[in-house]
Structures are given as C-alpha cells and as structure tokens.
Motif scaffolding. Structure first.
Motif, mmCIF file in Angstrom:
data_model
loop_
_atom_site.group_PDB
_atom_site.id
_atom_site.type_symbol
_atom_site.label_atom_id
_atom_site.label_comp_id
_atom_site.label_asym_id
_atom_site.label_seq_id
_atom_site.Cartn_x
_atom_site.Cartn_y
_atom_site.Cartn_z
ATOM 1 N N GLN A 163 0.857 -1.193 0.000
ATOM 2 C CA GLN A 163 0.000 0.000 0.000
ATOM 3 C C GLN A 163 0.885 1.231 0.000
ATOM 4 O OE1 GLN A 163 -2.928 -0.521 3.208
ATOM 5 N NE2 GLN A 163 -4.522 -0.095 1.699
ATOM 6 N N ASP A 164 0.565 2.143 -0.908
ATOM 7 C CA ASP A 164 1.242 3.429 -1.005
ATOM 8 C C ASP A 164 0.495 4.413 -0.081
ATOM 9 O OD1 ASP A 164 2.688 5.593 -1.905
ATOM 10 O OD2 ASP A 164 1.958 5.513 -3.967
ATOM 11 N N HIS A 165 1.084 5.554 0.203
ATOM 12 C CA HIS A 165 0.406 6.631 0.944
ATOM 13 C C HIS A 165 0.571 7.874 0.086
ATOM 14 C CE1 HIS A 165 1.214 3.584 3.924
ATOM 15 N NE2 HIS A 165 0.476 4.203 4.822
ATOM 16 N N LEU A 176 4.164 -5.586 -14.473
ATOM 17 C CA LEU A 176 2.816 -5.026 -14.633
ATOM 18 C C LEU A 176 2.369 -4.543 -13.263
ATOM 19 C CD1 LEU A 176 0.252 -4.576 -16.424
ATOM 20 C CD2 LEU A 176 -0.553 -6.778 -15.536
ATOM 21 N N TYR A 177 2.241 -3.223 -13.147
ATOM 22 C CA TYR A 177 1.830 -2.606 -11.872
ATOM 23 C C TYR A 177 0.316 -2.475 -11.912
ATOM 24 C CZ TYR A 177 1.363 1.476 -8.651
ATOM 25 O OH TYR A 177 1.002 2.354 -7.665
ATOM 26 N N CYS A 178 -0.366 -3.192 -11.031
ATOM 27 C CA CYS A 178 -1.822 -3.079 -10.945
ATOM 28 C C CYS A 178 -2.150 -2.174 -9.767
ATOM 29 C CB CYS A 178 -2.472 -4.439 -10.739
ATOM 30 S SG CYS A 178 -1.975 -5.667 -11.956
ATOM 31 N N PHE A 226 -3.203 0.876 -14.618
ATOM 32 C CA PHE A 226 -2.037 0.026 -14.817
ATOM 33 C C PHE A 226 -0.842 0.948 -14.998
ATOM 34 C CE2 PHE A 226 -5.045 -3.149 -16.844
ATOM 35 C CZ PHE A 226 -4.860 -4.133 -15.897
ATOM 36 N N ASN A 227 0.329 0.521 -14.460
ATOM 37 C CA ASN A 227 1.568 1.174 -14.831
ATOM 38 C C ASN A 227 2.465 0.129 -15.469
ATOM 39 O OD1 ASN A 227 0.955 3.802 -13.893
ATOM 40 N ND2 ASN A 227 1.357 3.146 -11.796
ATOM 41 N N CYS A 228 3.393 0.594 -16.307
ATOM 42 C CA CYS A 228 4.184 -0.354 -17.100
ATOM 43 C C CYS A 228 5.562 -0.577 -16.498
ATOM 44 C CB CYS A 228 4.278 0.135 -18.536
ATOM 45 S SG CYS A 228 5.143 1.707 -18.702
ATOM 46 N N ARG A 229 5.668 -0.409 -15.181
ATOM 47 C CA ARG A 229 6.977 -0.382 -14.504
ATOM 48 C C ARG A 229 6.748 -0.648 -13.033
ATOM 49 N NH1 ARG A 229 5.473 3.712 -11.462
ATOM 50 N NH2 ARG A 229 3.995 5.143 -12.408
ATOM 51 N N PHE A 230 7.841 -0.764 -12.284
ATOM 52 C CA PHE A 230 7.733 -0.854 -10.830
ATOM 53 C C PHE A 230 7.221 0.475 -10.273
ATOM 54 C CE2 PHE A 230 11.100 -4.056 -11.520
ATOM 55 C CZ PHE A 230 10.700 -5.062 -10.655
ATOM 56 N N GLY A 231 6.463 0.418 -9.186
ATOM 57 C CA GLY A 231 5.963 1.637 -8.549
ATOM 58 C C GLY A 231 6.948 2.172 -7.528
ATOM 59 N N ASP A 232 6.812 3.458 -7.246
ATOM 60 C CA ASP A 232 7.682 4.099 -6.264
ATOM 61 C C ASP A 232 6.790 4.903 -5.331
ATOM 62 O OD1 ASP A 232 10.058 4.726 -5.115
ATOM 63 O OD2 ASP A 232 10.665 6.203 -6.594
ATOM 64 N N PRO A 233 6.822 4.717 -4.035
ATOM 65 C CA PRO A 233 7.833 4.016 -3.233
ATOM 66 C C PRO A 233 7.587 2.523 -2.996
ATOM 67 C CG PRO A 233 6.319 5.165 -1.777
ATOM 68 C CD PRO A 233 5.869 5.453 -3.176
ATOM 69 N N GLU A 234 6.543 1.925 -3.554
ATOM 70 C CA GLU A 234 6.266 0.523 -3.209
ATOM 71 C C GLU A 234 7.472 -0.401 -3.445
ATOM 72 O OE1 GLU A 234 4.364 2.549 -5.027
ATOM 73 O OE2 GLU A 234 2.300 1.827 -5.195
ATOM 74 N N THR A 235 8.234 -0.145 -4.509
ATOM 75 C CA THR A 235 9.388 -0.993 -4.819
ATOM 76 C C THR A 235 10.361 -1.050 -3.649
ATOM 77 O OG1 THR A 235 9.152 -0.526 -7.139
ATOM 78 C CG2 THR A 235 11.319 -1.261 -6.453
#
Ligand code: AMP
Ligand code: GLY
Length: 436
Positions: free
Chosen positions: A213-215, A270-272, A286-295
């Motif tokens: 979970q992101d904030h 695949l970032y859902c 959808f994002n086509c990459r790793f998420g930040d800061p979740e990664t």
C-alpha cells in the motif's frame, strides 16, 4: 553479468541494492543514479530519455541486461530499440507500455477483455460538450483523467458537476496538461482501500510480488494534496489470500492473455493499481513499470536472485517458482523537502546517514540526492526512503524501526508523514488473515 539500471529515484536504488546482492552481477551501472546508488553502482551521466546515448553506452561497455525504472523511456520505445539491436532489456514494448501511456487505451482494453474497472467513457479533443453532458449523468464525485502521462498529476476528483466542467475545460481547451489532456477519461468514483500489486511476467508466465500500500497524500490521515507517494508498506493485509486469488484470476491472467491476443505481449513489471471495493478488486490504473515508493518495500522482500529473475524475463523463460517472498513485512517512510509537492528548496546537507548505515534490517534508499565532496545533499522533492524490515511479518516492529532511523536523519526542512503503515496495523488487528 554486466547490468545497467535506468533512473535516479528510490525505486532504482532499491533495484540496484538488490541486484548488488547477486553473485552473478559483475559491473553494475546506473544512469543517471544518485549519491546513494553510487555506493552500489557506477553512475553514468545519461538521461533516461536519451535512448540513443544509452544504446551506445550499453554496446561500448558490454552491458548484458538493461533494467528500465521510469515509464517515459518505455512509452518512447526503448525496449523495441534495444531488442532491434539484439540486446536484452527488462520492460514492455512501446505498444504494451500503452497500458500506462494512454488511460483511454487501458480502459478500452479492460472493457474489451472484461477486466473489472470503474465505469467510464473517453472523449477526444473536440468532444468537450459531449464530455460535459456525460458528467451530468454520473453520481458525485466524478473522476476526470488526462489520457497521457502527466507525472501523476493528471487525475482530478470532482465533488460537483461544475467542478467537473471546469476540470474538463482546463484539460481539453486550456491544455493544462499539454497534449496529455487532449483526450480525457471520465469515470465513476470507486469506494474502498487502494493496494498495489506487481506481477513480473515474460508474457506467458507470471509471479506476483508482495502486495503493498502506497500513501499518496502529503498529510497524515490521507489528507492534503496528492504526491508521488509519501511511504509504503508490504504486505498489505487488505489483500487477503482470497482477494489475491481474485486479482490473479480476474485481472492479471486476462490482462496478459488479452495483451497477447491483441498482438502486444506484455513483458516486464505489470503494476496493478487497485481499489479493493466491497464488490471485489477493480483496476484504477495500470503502470508499465515498478511503482515508487512501493518498490522500496517489495524488492527487499524478494527471496531470490533479482538479476536472474529479470534476465529470465528478458529471455522469455521466467520460472515463477524462483520468485519467492521472505516471511517478513517492510515499511518505507519517505523524507521529503518541506513544500513538496509544490515549491521546495534543495541543496540541503543530509546528516546522520553514517549512524544508520549498518543497522540490521534497515536501509536508507536515496530518492533525490547528490554528493558534494564528503557530503550528501538533497536534490529533489522526495529525498530519502527509510526502509525497515520486520522479520516474521512484524509490521509494528518495522514501523518502529523505520521511524527510529528517521529520527536520526536530518536536513533543513525535512518533512515526513508520521502514520505510514498504520492502516495495515489497524487491519491486522481486525482480521485473522495476517499471512499470505
Ligand atoms: P491514477 O493516476 O489513475 O492512479 O490516479 C491517482 C489517484 O486518484 C489514485 O491513486 C486514486 O487515489 C485516485 N483515483 C483514481 N481513479 C479513481 C476512481 N475511479 N475512484 C476513486 N479514486 C480514484
Ligand atoms: N506509487 C505510485 C506510482 O509509482 O505510480
């Protein structure tokens, strides 16, 4: 193996940090990187969008795998260009990256393949009056989105029909987001809690990483402006075993199959971005990459050799059983420059990094820093991602450890949220589905 990572944020630092642990990795480069990344990789001063420059670098330096962090080069077609040159690269092709590059494309794709998402319509330039008429049919609030890449700022949640009309006019007529907003998506507002799920895939097989979970909001309690993300934690108890199964069966599998049957197989991460609604998980984006800061919380939990995993994907031979997760939780608290996401100052000296460098289960990822002699200086809005691991799914322990470290790090005007991970703790205490 020699690897180049493209990008300069906390996401790229987490990837570089994990790659450095692989016995297979010899030379590790990062373009352009930052002061923290420089501890594990050799910095290369090329921009992520300089595809030809990066291509030359890779050829001249015997790079065997390139890992793309941010979306822009993917949407610009870096993967197609590298593969045309016979090079291995981790990420989706230009056409597959449209899942992030165009929200109208993504929504139409989901509608065609029966993937659960918010009810919507899209309107291209010239369609302002039809778009406005459609908003009058929807209950409030109404979500108005610019079609193209808008650095996370192209989404407006409108509380009144008049506000929706203003948002549409800003995007479609006044070009507040440039060409990204010429086409808009209007959709219903989804109630629920958000979660991020990353699927690593070679187009046929996939492995899901720890749920997170992101904030996104700047203030405690999810108040204030949207940001790139002020912190994250994993795993997310809102995604129970049953919900994860639903996400795989109703979202990930049909997406990968649909992309393949539409002639643009999806490879990479695949970032859902999901809303867990009372009627099940639905795709927000959808994002086509790793998420930040979740990664920064998901990658440290991978129990496996990231270099081998990413290489196998670029060679279309992923073994999902090689992607395991540690039985642990992780929390990342972002330290930002005061004023972010609006105006802020950079160039502040960061103190305390030495104090926390060797603490077990703790790592400070750099998001925007540069070196000046012996000093580390802030160079952007989100500056550090302070990440702690809680072994045996100890989320509370991880939160406490991350905030203890935050307390020893200082720079002029440092700002951070004080409630990262609390949502997860509350849910853990309400449910018995802690581990999955
Ligand atoms: P996006 O850039 O599409 O991820 O949207 C940014 C943020 O806006 C999301 O993380 C959500 O918090 C919110 N959002 C976007 N679409 C919706 C929706 N249909 N319903 C509720 N919130 C949304
Ligand atoms: N954490 C949100 C994003 O990476 O887009």
């Amino acid at each position: 193996m020699n690897i180049l990572v493209i990008g300069s944020g906390g996401r790229e630092h987490a990837i570089v940090w994990k790659l450095r642990q692989s016995p297979r990795v010899k030379a590790l480069y990062c373009a352009p990187g930052n002061a923290g990344i420089a501890q594990q990789a050799q910095l290369v001063s090329l921009k992520p969008t300089d595809i030809q420059g990066l291509l030359r670098f890779v050829k001249e330096n015997g790079v065997e795998l390139t890992v793309v962090g941010p979306e822009q080069p993917l949407v610009d077609g870096i993967v197609d260009e590298f593969e045309r040159n016979g090079l291995r690269i981790f990420g989706p092709s230009k056409s597959a990256a449209m899942l992030e590059g165009s929200k109208a494309f993504a929504k139409k794709f989901m509608a065609n393949h029966g993937i659960p998402t918010a009810r919507f319509r899209s309107f291209s330039s010239g369609g302002f009056s039809q778009a406005e008429a459609y908003t009058r049919e929807l209950p409030l609030p109404i979500v108005v989105k610019a079609d193209g890449l808008a650095a996370g700022k192209g989404v407006l949640i409108c509380e009144t029909h008049d506000a929706a009309a203003v948002a549409l006019r800003e995007m479609m007529s006044n070009k507040a987001f440039g060409t990204a907003g010429e086409t808009v998506v209007i959709e219903e507002y989804l109630e629920g809690e958000e979660a991020s799920v990353f699927a690593l895939t070679d187009g046929d097989r996939f492995a899901v990483l720890a749920t997170a979970q992101d904030h996104k909001r700047i203030l405690d309690g999810d108040q204030g402006k949207n940001t790139g993300g002020m912190g994250a934690y994993a795993t997310a108890p809102i995604v129970t075993k049953e919900v994860l199964k639903q996400i795989e069966e109703e979202i990930i599998v049909p997406t990968l199959e649909g992309m393949k049957s539409d002639g643009m197989p999806y490879r990479g991460c695949l970032y859902c971005g999901l809303m867990i609604t009372p009627t099940g998980p639905k795709v927000i984006e959808f994002n086509c990459r790793f998420g930040d800061p979740e990664t920064q919380v998901v990658v440290p939990l991978i129990d496996g050799d990231l270099a081998e995993i990413l290489l196998s994907i670029s060679e279309r031979r992923l073994d999902p059983s090689a992607v395991k997760q540690h039985a642990a939780s992780a929390v990342c608290v972002v330290m930002a420059s005061r004023g972010y996401p609006d105006d802020y100052q950079t160039g502040k000296v960061i103190h305390g990094l030495e104090k926390v460098r060797h603490e077990d289960g703790l790592v400070v990822f750099h998001a925007a820093t540069r070196s000046d002699g012996e000093q580390v200086i802030s160079s952007g809005g989100r500056v550090l991602g302070v990440t702690a691991i809680g072994y045996d799914h100890d989320l509370k322990g991880a939160i406490d450890a991350a905030y203890r470290a935050v307390g020893s790090l200082t720079f002029d005007g440092a700002y951070y949220r004080s409630d990262i991970g609390q949502k997860g703790l509350r849910r853990q205490s309400h449910s018995s589905t802690r581990e999955h």
